[in-house]
Structure formats: C-alpha cells, structure tokens
Design a protein around this motif. Structure first.
Motif, PDB file in Angstrom:
ATOM      1  N   ARG A   1     -23.593  15.052   8.737  1.00 33.75           N
ATOM      2  CA  ARG A   1     -23.769  14.915  10.181  1.00 33.75           C
ATOM      3  C   ARG A   1     -25.020  14.117  10.451  1.00 33.75           C
ATOM      4  N   ASN A   2     -24.966  13.282  11.466  1.00 34.00           N
ATOM      5  CA  ASN A   2     -26.139  12.509  11.865  1.00 34.00           C
ATOM      6  C   ASN A   2     -25.970  12.131  13.338  1.00 34.00           C
ATOM      7  N   PRO A   3     -26.817  12.682  14.256  1.00 31.10           N
ATOM      8  CA  PRO A   3     -28.046  13.450  14.020  1.00 31.10           C
ATOM      9  C   PRO A   3     -27.775  14.931  13.764  1.00 31.10           C
ATOM     10  N   VAL A   4     -28.868  15.660  13.387  1.00 30.92           N
ATOM     11  CA  VAL A   4     -28.807  17.103  13.187  1.00 30.92           C
ATOM     12  C   VAL A   4     -30.013  17.739  13.875  1.00 30.92           C
ATOM     13  N   HIS A   5     -30.011  19.079  13.955  1.00 30.81           N
ATOM     14  CA  HIS A   5     -31.152  19.804  14.517  1.00 30.81           C
ATOM     15  C   HIS A   5     -32.038  20.321  13.396  1.00 30.81           C
ATOM     16  N   VAL A   6     -33.272  20.606  13.733  1.00 24.93           N
ATOM     17  CA  VAL A   6     -34.271  20.920  12.721  1.00 24.93           C
ATOM     18  C   VAL A   6     -33.955  22.206  11.972  1.00 24.93           C
ATOM     19  N   ASN A   7     -33.257  23.143  12.570  1.00 23.32           N
ATOM     20  CA  ASN A   7     -32.968  24.414  11.917  1.00 23.32           C
ATOM     21  C   ASN A   7     -31.568  24.467  11.310  1.00 23.32           C
ATOM     22  N   GLU A   8     -30.886  23.323  11.267  1.00 22.83           N
ATOM     23  CA  GLU A   8     -29.541  23.288  10.733  1.00 22.83           C
ATOM     24  C   GLU A   8     -29.520  22.560   9.395  1.00 22.83           C
ATOM     25  N   SER A   9     -28.593  22.978   8.546  1.00 19.85           N
ATOM     26  CA  SER A   9     -28.465  22.337   7.244  1.00 19.85           C
ATOM     27  C   SER A   9     -27.587  21.092   7.352  1.00 19.85           C
ATOM     28  N   VAL A  10     -27.765  20.173   6.421  1.00 21.55           N
ATOM     29  CA  VAL A  10     -26.961  18.967   6.346  1.00 21.55           C
ATOM     30  C   VAL A  10     -26.731  18.664   4.866  1.00 21.55           C
ATOM     31  N   ASP A  11     -25.546  18.175   4.539  1.00 16.43           N
ATOM     32  CA  ASP A  11     -25.209  17.830   3.161  1.00 16.43           C
ATOM     33  C   ASP A  11     -25.432  16.343   2.942  1.00 16.43           C
ATOM     34  N   ILE A  12     -26.214  16.008   1.920  1.00 16.42           N
ATOM     35  CA  ILE A  12     -26.425  14.610   1.520  1.00 16.42           C
ATOM     36  C   ILE A  12     -25.618  14.386   0.247  1.00 16.42           C
ATOM     37  N   THR A  13     -24.700  13.428   0.286  1.00 18.31           N
ATOM     38  CA  THR A  13     -23.806  13.174  -0.841  1.00 18.31           C
ATOM     39  C   THR A  13     -24.157  11.835  -1.484  1.00 18.31           C
ATOM     40  N   PHE A  14     -24.439  11.858  -2.782  1.00 19.75           N
ATOM     41  CA  PHE A  14     -24.686  10.657  -3.578  1.00 19.75           C
ATOM     42  C   PHE A  14     -23.445  10.419  -4.438  1.00 19.75           C
ATOM     43  N   THR A  15     -22.844   9.229  -4.319  1.00 18.55           N
ATOM     44  CA  THR A  15     -21.624   8.910  -5.055  1.00 18.55           C
ATOM     45  C   THR A  15     -21.877   7.685  -5.928  1.00 18.55           C
ATOM     46  N   ALA A  16     -21.582   7.807  -7.229  1.00 23.93           N
ATOM     47  CA  ALA A  16     -21.715   6.692  -8.174  1.00 23.93           C
ATOM     48  C   ALA A  16     -20.327   6.306  -8.656  1.00 23.93           C
ATOM     49  N   ASP A  17     -20.053   4.997  -8.681  1.00 23.34           N
ATOM     50  CA  ASP A  17     -18.732   4.532  -9.093  1.00 23.34           C
ATOM     51  C   ASP A  17     -18.634   4.298 -10.598  1.00 23.34           C
ATOM     52  N   GLY A  18     -19.603   4.760 -11.329  1.00 25.71           N
ATOM     53  CA  GLY A  18     -19.596   4.651 -12.785  1.00 25.71           C
ATOM     54  C   GLY A  18     -20.657   5.550 -13.371  1.00 25.71           C
ATOM     55  N   VAL A  19     -20.828   5.431 -14.674  1.00 22.03           N
ATOM     56  CA  VAL A  19     -21.821   6.265 -15.359  1.00 22.03           C
ATOM     57  C   VAL A  19     -23.217   5.755 -15.037  1.00 22.03           C
ATOM     58  N   THR A  20     -24.076   6.634 -14.531  1.00 19.00           N
ATOM     59  CA  THR A  20     -25.450   6.243 -14.209  1.00 19.00           C
ATOM     60  C   THR A  20     -26.302   6.196 -15.472  1.00 19.00           C
TER      61      THR A  20
ATOM     62  N   ARG B   1     -21.387  26.984   8.191  1.00 17.30           N
ATOM     63  CA  ARG B   1     -22.507  26.061   8.317  1.00 17.30           C
ATOM     64  C   ARG B   1     -23.789  26.876   8.109  1.00 17.30           C
ATOM     65  N   THR B   2     -24.780  26.267   7.511  1.00 20.50           N
ATOM     66  CA  THR B   2     -26.034  26.960   7.225  1.00 20.50           C
ATOM     67  C   THR B   2     -27.062  26.636   8.301  1.00 20.50           C
ATOM     68  N   GLU B   3     -27.664  27.664   8.850  1.00 18.59           N
ATOM     69  CA  GLU B   3     -28.727  27.493   9.838  1.00 18.59           C
ATOM     70  C   GLU B   3     -29.908  28.364   9.464  1.00 18.59           C
ATOM     71  N   ARG B   4     -31.053  27.960   9.926  1.00 23.45           N
ATOM     72  CA  ARG B   4     -32.291  28.720   9.681  1.00 23.45           C
ATOM     73  C   ARG B   4     -32.779  29.320  10.984  1.00 23.45           C
ATOM     74  N   PHE B   5     -33.214  30.578  10.900  1.00 23.32           N
ATOM     75  CA  PHE B   5     -33.788  31.285  12.044  1.00 23.32           C
ATOM     76  C   PHE B   5     -35.157  31.808  11.632  1.00 23.32           C
ATOM     77  N   VAL B   6     -36.120  31.675  12.529  1.00 24.33           N
ATOM     78  CA  VAL B   6     -37.515  31.991  12.204  1.00 24.33           C
ATOM     79  C   VAL B   6     -38.049  32.999  13.217  1.00 24.33           C
ATOM     80  N   SER B   7     -38.741  34.010  12.710  1.00 27.91           N
ATOM     81  CA  SER B   7     -39.356  35.003  13.593  1.00 27.91           C
ATOM     82  C   SER B   7     -40.713  34.504  14.078  1.00 27.91           C
ATOM     83  N   LYS B   8     -41.333  35.290  14.901  1.00 28.92           N
ATOM     84  CA  LYS B   8     -42.701  35.009  15.310  1.00 28.92           C
ATOM     85  C   LYS B   8     -43.673  35.465  14.220  1.00 28.92           C
TER      86      LYS B   8
END
Length: 582
Positions: free
Chosen positions: A40-59, A248-255
């Motif tokens: 997802r783009n954009p996202v919120h600061v307390n929400e998770s986002v998946d970054i996917t790296f794809t290689a078309d061959g052996v790195t 979906r993963t979200e973060r919640f923070v107390s005081k």
C-alpha cells in the motif's frame, strides 16, 4: 595448407567463438534484475506495510535488510522461490517479503538493498499521520495504563496495570514490557480476561499487572506500552479445510506515565529501609524455652512476611539475632533460609523463614532480647516496628551419666563361676571341632566373596547405564552456566546492577542444581571470596544512598575466583571446560 587443415582450423575457431559467446551470455545472466513493490502507498504511521523484493534470477548473495531499520521497524520476514518453464526456457523467480511499520511520517526512502554485488533500486513510501484518534471509547482497539502510586518512595512498590480493550477480532498480538531506568520490574500473576462496557460499546479486555520498584529517587518515566495486533478484516475462502483469516497489522501505543520518586524520609531511623504496606514478624519454638537443658539444642523458627517488598529486600533475621545476643552463654547455628514470593492483584507478597539452632552452654537464666525491625508503612506514611518480645530461657543442668565404679562387680564373679564350670575336652574332639570351624569359615568367606562380586557387577552395570544420561545432564548444566556467564559479563560491562543480579542467580542455580540459591546472600555465603562484592551489589540495588555500582570491579573479582576455583563435574576426575572465555 591443405583443405583438411583449413577446415580443422575453421572448426576450432568457430568453437572458440561459441564458447566466448556462451561465457559472455552466462556471466551477463548472473546479474539478477531486482524489483521493489509495496502492498500500500500511502500508509499511516501505525499501520504495517509489506515490502516485496523480487529477483528474476539467482542473486549474488543473501540480502542485508538492516538499512531498513533506520526508518522502519521490521516485524517479520519470509522468502519463497518459483520455477517456471515457457517454450522450453526455464526461469526462476525469488521473493522476499518484509513486513514493516514506519517509525515516522513523511516521505520515507526504502533504501537500496544489497544482495551480494547485486542491489535493488531505492523507492519512496509516503507515510501519513495516524488515522486513529487518541484512545477514545469509540476506538475498536486501544491500550490504557495505570500506575499506583504516582509518587512512591525509593525502592517501594508501584503497581502498574496494562489493559488492552478491543471490540474487533485479533488473530495475534504482541505487547511490549514496561521500560523504566533504574528500576526492578516483576510481573504479577497471569493475564486476566474479562468484558466491560464503555459507553454504548462492549469491549473484551486483557489485563496484565506488574510490580515496579524504582531504585533511585527523582523523576522517572515509564515508557509507553506498544501493542502490535493483527486485526482480522475478512476471511479468504479456500474450501472447507483451507479457509484462513485476512489480517492487517497495526500498532497501538499507550500514554507514558511519570513517577515522582521520593527519597527515604528523614523520619525513618531504622537500619534497613523497608517500605511496605504491611509487615509481620513471628516466632515458634521446637520445645518450651522455659524447659531448656544445657548442651541440648532447641530450634527457634522466625518468620518475616510483607506486602509490597520483594523477598530479596527482607532482612537476614539470624544476623539480627547474633547482634542481639552477642556475648551471652548461647551458641546459635542458623540453617538455610526459605524465601518465597507470590504475585497478587495488589502486589507482591514475600516471606522469609529462618530456623536457628540455639544451644545454651550452661545452666541458669538466659534472656534473648526483644527483636525489633523498623519499617515504613506506605499506607499511613509513617514508621512502624515489627517486634518479637523478649524470650526467657530457664536452662537446667544436664543430667550426669553413671560412672564405671557404680557397675555391679557380681558380673566378674559369675563369669569366674561359669569359667570354672567348663568341661575339659579331649584332643580328638578338639581336632574335629577345629575342622568344622575352619570349614564353616571357608564357606562363609566364599559366600561373602560371591556377594561382593555380584554387588560389584550390578554396580558396574548401573554406573555404565547411567553414564550417558549423566553426560547429557552435565552438558546442559555447562551450557546454562556459559549463557549466564556471558549475560553477567555484559551486565558488568554496562554497570547494570539489576541485570547482573539476575545473571548471577542464573549462574548459581546452574552451579548448584541440587540446592540452588534463591538470593545473593546465599551465594555470598557459599563463595566467601565474592562475599564483599556481592554485598556491594546488594547495597547498590536496595540502598538509595549507595554509590553507583561499578561492574568492572565485580567482574574482575568474579573472573579471578573462576580462574582459581574451576568448576568440576560430579565425576571428580573429569575436568569441565572453562565457564566462558574472556
């Protein structure tokens, strides 16, 4: 040059050109093409986002995702590969999926990631402010914290409560621990679960309680509690057996919570600072002290129990008794203390029991002075005293045993009369008796040797059968000591007294698994060479006026002790490896 040589050379040249083309093509194919995508783009600061790296061959090598940690918190990683064949051509795709939570708002750069000599391109992720409101009763999930009291005395207990409210499905959740400098944190009981009403909404509540003991006076802050929750947003239908939740993963923070820690009050005049909500001191005797006998031991059992103190904070009662009866005609021999600690909803309950053998040396009246332990009542905010009244021992003289002169002499007379009544035995009868006597003796020795051989054989078999189990147990003990030793070294290097205490207790429990010590005082008694530095460690933990703890001095003393007193296994002839390398 004839035609055969020409064709031979031409064929060789053609083969070399083909080999060069194949090598060049092969090397160029080694440089894998790597792409980067975000879920997802954009996202919120307390929400998770998946970054996917794809290689078309052996790195060229394994990826190094550490540059992501500058602007993102990495929650999880996974990788997969896929092989496909199209028109006879085989292709391979490799994927790495990194689940992250942004640490700040704004346009964050996903940096170029190294896969050996290969690299992914950098990309941009827009992070907006949190979509959540500040923990109101209309939120689906929020975290509340509470600390009581907010103005504790140094080393006094603060009950810290964390509550997670939710009215949506959560598949998994991770809750951070309380973070506060210069404090000891202990979790109370197990998590509790209940349901409550907030306004027009019904919430499920998870509650967790801690006891926090600040070790320094002044202003301190308990950092916010972080909750990473996987919220169920739907369900993916994969058939009767293969359906699974969409999350979906979200973060919640107390005081955060601010504590104003007060120093030891000037009105307290006791030797040991003991802030608690209650304290009780009792004693029992194995026999009536008014009927004591000189030279015969009696057992005095003293118990101190408290609400609001850890068991390590309770004073050593046998030491106080020694001080109170010094110079009297009484010897005392304290046994190992029994310390227990339990968590309740109100805090920590601790108990220390000490059994002391008391031996009066002579008859007469022996007075054991009253024992008083001043403590500070945190409920009434004043000093009180736990007390055992004076005990009077009326010691009687030990009854004497009969002397040898009082033994009746008629025994000798009877013996003489019996001896005079013995018949004379002929020489032939004497010879026969001697034969059977020696034969019986030989048979008896034979049976005895047989029994010894059987016992030795059984012992050998039993020892051989248990040797493997003993080796495994000793290896586990060595591993535990090594881990604890490394933790102790790290704590000493960082001058972290609380961590050093925990690591030293873990090391001692592995050192004496049959009778593990439960406090630093016991370790000091078992290791006299470390007694002084262990006392300094205790003072730094539980004495507000103590100087900052110097971990380097402790570590040097501990290392010297280990060098001159290497730990050995249960088999005395088999030396163990070093506790840990330095």
């Amino acid at each position: 040059m004839n035609s055969n040589q020409f064709f031979t050379q031409s064929r060789l040249l053609t083969q070399l050109v083909l080999v060069f083309i194949l090598i060049t093509t092969g090397f160029s194919s080694l440089a894998a093409d790597i792409s980067v995508d975000v879920s997802r783009n954009p996202v919120h600061v307390n929400e998770s986002v998946d970054i996917t790296f794809t290689a078309d061959g052996v790195t060229d090598g394994d990826p190094d995702f550490s540059p992501l940690e500058n602007d993102f918190e990495i929650l999880s990683q996974s990788s997969s590969s896929q092989v496909s064949m199209i028109n006879g051509a085989v292709s391979r795709n490799y994927q790495w999926i990194i689940s992250v939570i942004p640490k700040q708002t704004g346009g964050l750069i996903i940096p170029s990631i190294a896969f050996g000599s290969d690299r992914s391109p950098a990309s941009m992720l827009q992070v907006n402010a949190s979509s959540q409101q500040s923990s109101t009763q209309s939120d689906d999930i929020f975290v509340e914290v509470e600390a009581t009291p907010l103005d504790p005395y140094v080393q006094a207990q603060v009950v810290y409560t964390v509550r997670v409210y939710h009215r949506v499905g959560i598949s998994q959740a991770e809750l951070s621990e309380p973070e506060i400098d210069n404090a000891v944190v202990e979790q109370l009981q197990k998590d509790s679960k209940y349901r409550t009403q907030r306004g027009q909404f019904t919430y499920d509540v998870y509650e967790r309680r801690y006891a926090i003991f600040p070790q320094r006076s002044g202003n301190h802050t308990i950092a916010p509690i972080r909750l990473n929750a996987q919220i169920v947003t739907g369900r993916r239908n994969g058939g009767f057996f293969f359906s699974r939740d969409i999350t979906r993963t979200e973060r919640f923070v107390s005081k955060s919570v601010a504590l104003n820690v007060k120093p030891v009050p000037a009105a307290f005049t006791g030797k040991y600072w003991l802030p608690a909500s209650s304290m009780e001191l009792t004693q029992t005797w194995s026999a009536d002290p008014a009927q004591a006998v000189a030279g015969e031991p009696m057992t005095r059992t003293m118990v101190i129990q408290s609400e609001g103190l850890m068991k390590s904070q309770l004073p050593v009662l046998s030491k106080l008794q020694k001080e109170s009866i010094a110079g009297s005609d009484v010897k005392i021999y304290p046994d190992q203390p029994v310390l227990t600690q339990a968590g309740t909803a109100k805090g920590i309950l601790s108990r220390r029991e000490e059994k002391i053998a008391i031996i009066p040396e002579k008859s007469g009246v022996v007075k054991l002075p009253a024992m008083e332990i001043p403590w500070w009542n945190t409920q009434t905010d004043r000093m009180e005293t736990a007390r055992i009244d004076e005990t009077v021992m009326n010691v009687k003289a030990a009854s004497g045993s009969k002397s040898f002169s009082s033994i009746p002499q008629s025994t000798d007379t009877k013996t003489d009369q019996n001896d005079s009544a013995v018949f004379n035995i002929s020489s032939s009868e004497q010879t026969a008796n001697d034969f059977w006597k020696w034969a019986s003796l030989g048979l008896g020795l034979g049976w005895l040797l047989t029994l010894i051989a059987v016992a030795y054989y059984l012992h050998y078999q039993r020892k051989h059968a248990t040797r493997h189990e003993q080796d495994n147990r000793e290896q586990r003990t060595r591993d535990q000591r090594s881990r604890a030793g490394r933790q102790l070294k790290q704590a000493c290097q960082n001058n972290q007294a609380a961590d050093a205490r925990t690591a030293l207790l873990n090391w001692a429990q592995a050192r004496w698994p049959e009778n593990p010590p439960t406090n630093l005082a016991t370790i000091g008694r078992r290791l006299p060479a470390l007694h002084s530095v262990i006392e300094e460690l205790e003072q730094s933990l539980y004495n507000a006026s103590a100087e900052p703890w110097d971990g380097s001095a402790f570590w040097e003393q501990f290392k010297t002790h280990r060098k001159h007193n290497p730990t050995r296994s249960n088999r005395a002839d088999t030396p163990l490896e070093p506790l840990f390398k330095t």
